[in-house]
Design a protein around this motif. Sequence first.
Motif, PDB file in Angstrom:
ATOM      1  N   VAL A  61      13.726   4.926 -11.322  1.00 37.74           N
ATOM      2  CA  VAL A  61      12.701   4.043 -11.879  1.00 37.74           C
ATOM      3  C   VAL A  61      12.345   2.915 -10.915  1.00 37.74           C
ATOM      4  N   ALA A  62      13.345   2.269 -10.338  1.00 38.92           N
ATOM      5  CA  ALA A  62      13.073   1.127  -9.448  1.00 38.92           C
ATOM      6  C   ALA A  62      12.272   1.568  -8.221  1.00 38.92           C
ATOM      7  N   GLY A  63      12.620   2.702  -7.634  1.00 42.07           N
ATOM      8  CA  GLY A  63      11.902   3.194  -6.460  1.00 42.07           C
ATOM      9  C   GLY A  63      10.471   3.591  -6.769  1.00 42.07           C
ATOM     10  N   VAL A  64      10.278   4.253  -7.894  1.00 45.30           N
ATOM     11  CA  VAL A  64       8.928   4.671  -8.274  1.00 45.30           C
ATOM     12  C   VAL A  64       8.087   3.448  -8.635  1.00 45.30           C
ATOM     13  N   GLN A  65       8.692   2.467  -9.306  1.00 46.01           N
ATOM     14  CA  GLN A  65       7.969   1.236  -9.626  1.00 46.01           C
ATOM     15  C   GLN A  65       7.554   0.520  -8.351  1.00 46.01           C
ATOM     16  N   ALA A  66       8.437   0.501  -7.359  1.00 54.82           N
ATOM     17  CA  ALA A  66       8.106  -0.123  -6.069  1.00 54.82           C
ATOM     18  C   ALA A  66       6.951   0.616  -5.393  1.00 54.82           C
ATOM     19  N   ALA A  67       6.945   1.941  -5.483  1.00 58.02           N
ATOM     20  CA  ALA A  67       5.862   2.739  -4.897  1.00 58.02           C
ATOM     21  C   ALA A  67       4.543   2.472  -5.622  1.00 58.02           C
ATOM     22  N   CYS A  68       4.587   2.321  -6.939  1.00 56.29           N
ATOM     23  CA  CYS A  68       3.381   2.006  -7.708  1.00 56.29           C
ATOM     24  C   CYS A  68       2.869   0.611  -7.343  1.00 56.29           C
ATOM     25  N   ASP A  69       3.784  -0.338  -7.207  1.00 56.20           N
ATOM     26  CA  ASP A  69       3.389  -1.702  -6.835  1.00 56.20           C
ATOM     27  C   ASP A  69       2.798  -1.732  -5.425  1.00 56.20           C
ATOM     28  N   ALA A  70       3.378  -0.945  -4.501  1.00 54.29           N
ATOM     29  CA  ALA A  70       2.865  -0.880  -3.131  1.00 54.29           C
ATOM     30  C   ALA A  70       1.462  -0.279  -3.118  1.00 54.29           C
ATOM     31  N   TYR A  71       1.234   0.730  -3.946  1.00 46.20           N
ATOM     32  CA  TYR A  71      -0.094   1.345  -4.038  1.00 46.20           C
ATOM     33  C   TYR A  71      -1.119   0.330  -4.537  1.00 46.20           C
ATOM     34  N   LYS A  72      -0.752  -0.432  -5.572  1.00 46.37           N
ATOM     35  CA  LYS A  72      -1.661  -1.443  -6.114  1.00 46.37           C
ATOM     36  C   LYS A  72      -1.957  -2.520  -5.078  1.00 46.37           C
ATOM     37  N   ALA A  73      -0.928  -2.942  -4.344  1.00 43.00           N
ATOM     38  CA  ALA A  73      -1.126  -3.966  -3.309  1.00 43.00           C
ATOM     39  C   ALA A  73      -2.042  -3.451  -2.207  1.00 43.00           C
ATOM     40  N   GLN A  77      -5.655  -4.962  -1.192  1.00 44.81           N
ATOM     41  CA  GLN A  77      -5.940  -5.369   0.180  1.00 44.81           C
ATOM     42  C   GLN A  77      -7.180  -4.670   0.718  1.00 44.81           C
ATOM     43  N   LEU A  78      -7.319  -3.383   0.439  1.00 41.90           N
ATOM     44  CA  LEU A  78      -8.507  -2.642   0.888  1.00 41.90           C
ATOM     45  C   LEU A  78      -9.776  -3.184   0.232  1.00 41.90           C
ATOM     46  N   ARG A  79      -9.699  -3.526  -1.039  1.00 46.11           N
ATOM     47  CA  ARG A  79     -10.853  -4.092  -1.747  1.00 46.11           C
ATOM     48  C   ARG A  79     -11.233  -5.447  -1.144  1.00 46.11           C
ATOM     49  N   ASP A  80     -10.231  -6.284  -0.862  1.00 39.88           N
ATOM     50  CA  ASP A  80     -10.505  -7.585  -0.244  1.00 39.88           C
ATOM     51  C   ASP A  80     -11.081  -7.417   1.153  1.00 39.88           C
ATOM     52  N   ASP A  81     -10.550  -6.460   1.917  1.00 39.76           N
ATOM     53  CA  ASP A  81     -11.068  -6.196   3.269  1.00 39.76           C
ATOM     54  C   ASP A  81     -12.520  -5.732   3.212  1.00 39.76           C
TER      55      ASP A  81
END
Length: 108
Positions: A61-73, A77-81
Amino acid sequence: MIEELFPGEIALAKGDIVTQYIRCGKPTCRCRRGEPHGPYHYRTWRDGDKVRKVYVSAKDVAGVQAACDAYKALRRQLRDDEKHRLALTRAIRARWRTSLKIVASARR
């Protein structure tokens, strides 16, 4: 799994982790008395019009949550760029138009 293929790379996963408790429906089961089975963790995401759901074990769960958070970040970032790129493009075009007007008026 992904980490083994690409060591040192950041895993990305679309979606979120949701926790659910399940009622099995057996007439003599404890879930019938209000003690549902679980918690079970799933990664959910939208794929076109469909909502997809994949089971995630408790140890992952912790690893997948981190991957989901990284995707959102990354998406943020791409939207801001993209917004920044559009602002720069507008500024460059405005200066270009101004310089064309100056050149045109100098030729007269």
